[in-house]
Scaffold this motif. Sequence first.
Motif, PDB file in Angstrom:
ATOM      1  N   LEU A 116      42.377  62.028  32.744  1.00 19.81           N
ATOM      2  CA  LEU A 116      42.406  63.317  32.211  1.00 19.81           C
ATOM      3  C   LEU A 116      43.576  63.378  31.029  1.00 19.81           C
ATOM      4  O   LEU A 116      44.353  62.668  31.827  1.00 19.81           O
ATOM      5  N   ASN A 117      43.018  63.553  30.177  1.00 23.95           N
ATOM      6  CA  ASN A 117      44.294  63.495  28.790  1.00 23.95           C
ATOM      7  C   ASN A 117      45.406  64.391  29.724  1.00 23.95           C
ATOM      8  O   ASN A 117      46.449  64.352  29.219  1.00 23.95           O
ATOM      9  N   SER A 118      44.957  65.449  30.374  1.00 22.90           N
ATOM     10  CA  SER A 118      46.239  66.439  30.949  1.00 22.90           C
ATOM     11  C   SER A 118      45.559  66.956  31.669  1.00 22.90           C
ATOM     12  O   SER A 118      44.450  66.757  32.050  1.00 22.90           O
ATOM     13  N   ALA A 119      45.562  67.752  32.542  1.00 27.10           N
ATOM     14  CA  ALA A 119      45.545  68.400  33.625  1.00 27.10           C
ATOM     15  C   ALA A 119      44.743  69.798  33.270  1.00 27.10           C
ATOM     16  O   ALA A 119      44.545  70.245  32.203  1.00 27.10           O
ATOM     17  N   ALA A 120      43.857  69.702  34.343  1.00 21.82           N
ATOM     18  CA  ALA A 120      42.552  70.227  33.969  1.00 21.82           C
ATOM     19  C   ALA A 120      42.283  71.695  34.551  1.00 21.82           C
ATOM     20  O   ALA A 120      43.170  71.669  35.938  1.00 21.82           O
ATOM     21  N   SER A 121      41.620  72.665  34.368  1.00 27.23           N
ATOM     22  CA  SER A 121      41.893  73.780  34.785  1.00 27.23           C
ATOM     23  C   SER A 121      40.368  74.150  36.011  1.00 27.23           C
ATOM     24  O   SER A 121      40.262  74.403  37.190  1.00 27.23           O
ATOM     25  N   LYS A 122      39.454  73.201  35.204  1.00 23.06           N
ATOM     26  CA  LYS A 122      37.908  73.175  36.212  1.00 23.06           C
ATOM     27  C   LYS A 122      37.539  71.394  36.017  1.00 23.06           C
ATOM     28  O   LYS A 122      37.465  70.930  34.079  1.00 23.06           O
ATOM     29  N   GLY A 133      45.583  62.702  34.248  1.00 27.28           N
ATOM     30  CA  GLY A 133      45.754  60.386  34.303  1.00 27.28           C
ATOM     31  C   GLY A 133      44.516  60.096  35.469  1.00 27.28           C
ATOM     32  O   GLY A 133      43.396  61.296  35.540  1.00 27.28           O
ATOM     33  N   SER A 134      44.532  59.482  36.384  1.00 22.91           N
ATOM     34  CA  SER A 134      43.003  58.901  37.002  1.00 22.91           C
ATOM     35  C   SER A 134      43.100  59.716  37.884  1.00 22.91           C
ATOM     36  O   SER A 134      43.585  60.356  39.174  1.00 22.91           O
ATOM     37  N   ASN A 135      41.739  59.919  38.511  1.00 27.34           N
ATOM     38  CA  ASN A 135      40.859  60.566  39.178  1.00 27.34           C
ATOM     39  C   ASN A 135      39.978  60.053  39.899  1.00 27.34           C
ATOM     40  O   ASN A 135      39.193  59.144  39.507  1.00 27.34           O
ATOM     41  N   SER A 136      39.513  59.294  41.376  1.00 25.32           N
ATOM     42  CA  SER A 136      38.910  59.256  41.976  1.00 25.32           C
ATOM     43  C   SER A 136      37.664  59.416  42.322  1.00 25.32           C
ATOM     44  O   SER A 136      37.489  60.762  42.981  1.00 25.32           O
ATOM     45  N   PHE A 137      36.290  59.379  42.610  1.00 22.79           N
ATOM     46  CA  PHE A 137      35.267  59.944  42.975  1.00 22.79           C
ATOM     47  C   PHE A 137      34.395  58.694  43.730  1.00 22.79           C
ATOM     48  O   PHE A 137      33.346  57.991  43.330  1.00 22.79           O
ATOM     49  N   ALA A 138      34.240  58.237  45.029  1.00 22.99           N
ATOM     50  CA  ALA A 138      33.451  57.633  45.871  1.00 22.99           C
ATOM     51  C   ALA A 138      31.607  58.892  45.985  1.00 22.99           C
ATOM     52  O   ALA A 138      32.145  59.790  47.043  1.00 22.99           O
TER      53      ALA A 138
END
Length: 220
Positions: free
Chosen positions: A116-122, A145-150
Motif C-alpha cells: 500500500l502506498n499509504s495507510a488505508a482505512s479499508k 508498505g508491505s502486507n502479507s496474506f496467507a
Amino acid sequence: MSVDATTATTNTTTATTSLPSTTASLTSGDFLTLLVTELQNQNPLDPTSTTDFMTQLTSYANFDQQQTLNTNLTSLATSFNSLLTLNSSNYIGHTVTAKADSATLENGNINFGYSLNSAASKVTLTVADSSGNTVWTGSGTTAAGSNSFAWDGKTTDGTQLSDGGSYSLSVNATDSSGNSVYGYTTVTGTVTGVDSSSGTTMLDLGETAVATSSIIRVTN
C-alpha cells in the motif's frame, strides 16, 4: 554499331538471370562476381557510371556489416540468456517474493502479499479462480508498505479447494477520502527450479512460475 549494342544488351540480360534468388543469400564472392560480370557485359554505348558503381559498392558494404552485426547480436543474446539461467540457479533453495497476482494452490496454501502506498482505512481482498469466479473475499490489514496474506485454500463458506488450481488475488484499498492507495500484489515461495525454455528466465516456486525481473526480495 546497332548490332553490337543489341548483343551487349542481350549478354547483360543473361548475366542478370544468374544472380542469387534472394538478397539474404548474397555472399562477398557473389557480389564481386556480379560486379565483374556487369563490367564485362555492360553496353559500351551506355556504360555503368562511376557514381553508380561506387553506390553499389557502398550498398553492399553496408549490407555485409549489417549481416555481421545481426549475427553477432544473436550470438550475444544467446550467451546472455545462458548466463542469466546460470546465475538464476543461485536462487534455488531461497525464498523469494515477486510482483505477481496469481499462483498455484499447493499443500492447501498460497502466500500472497500486497503493498500500500499509504495507510488505508479499508482493504478488501478477493481471491478468484482461473475462470474469474470469486472463491473467497474478506478484509486485509491496512498498514502502509508491505502486507502479507496467507490464503488457506478455503472458500468464503469454508470449503477446502483441491491443490493444483491457479488463483489470483485482487486488492481494493482506499483511504478515508475514498482514494485508492493500492500499490501492487506479490507472491512468496521457495525456488525449486529455473526454466528459460520460453526465452524468458523464470523461477519455479513449486508449481508457480515468476520472472526473475519481478523479484523484489530474497531470503534464506
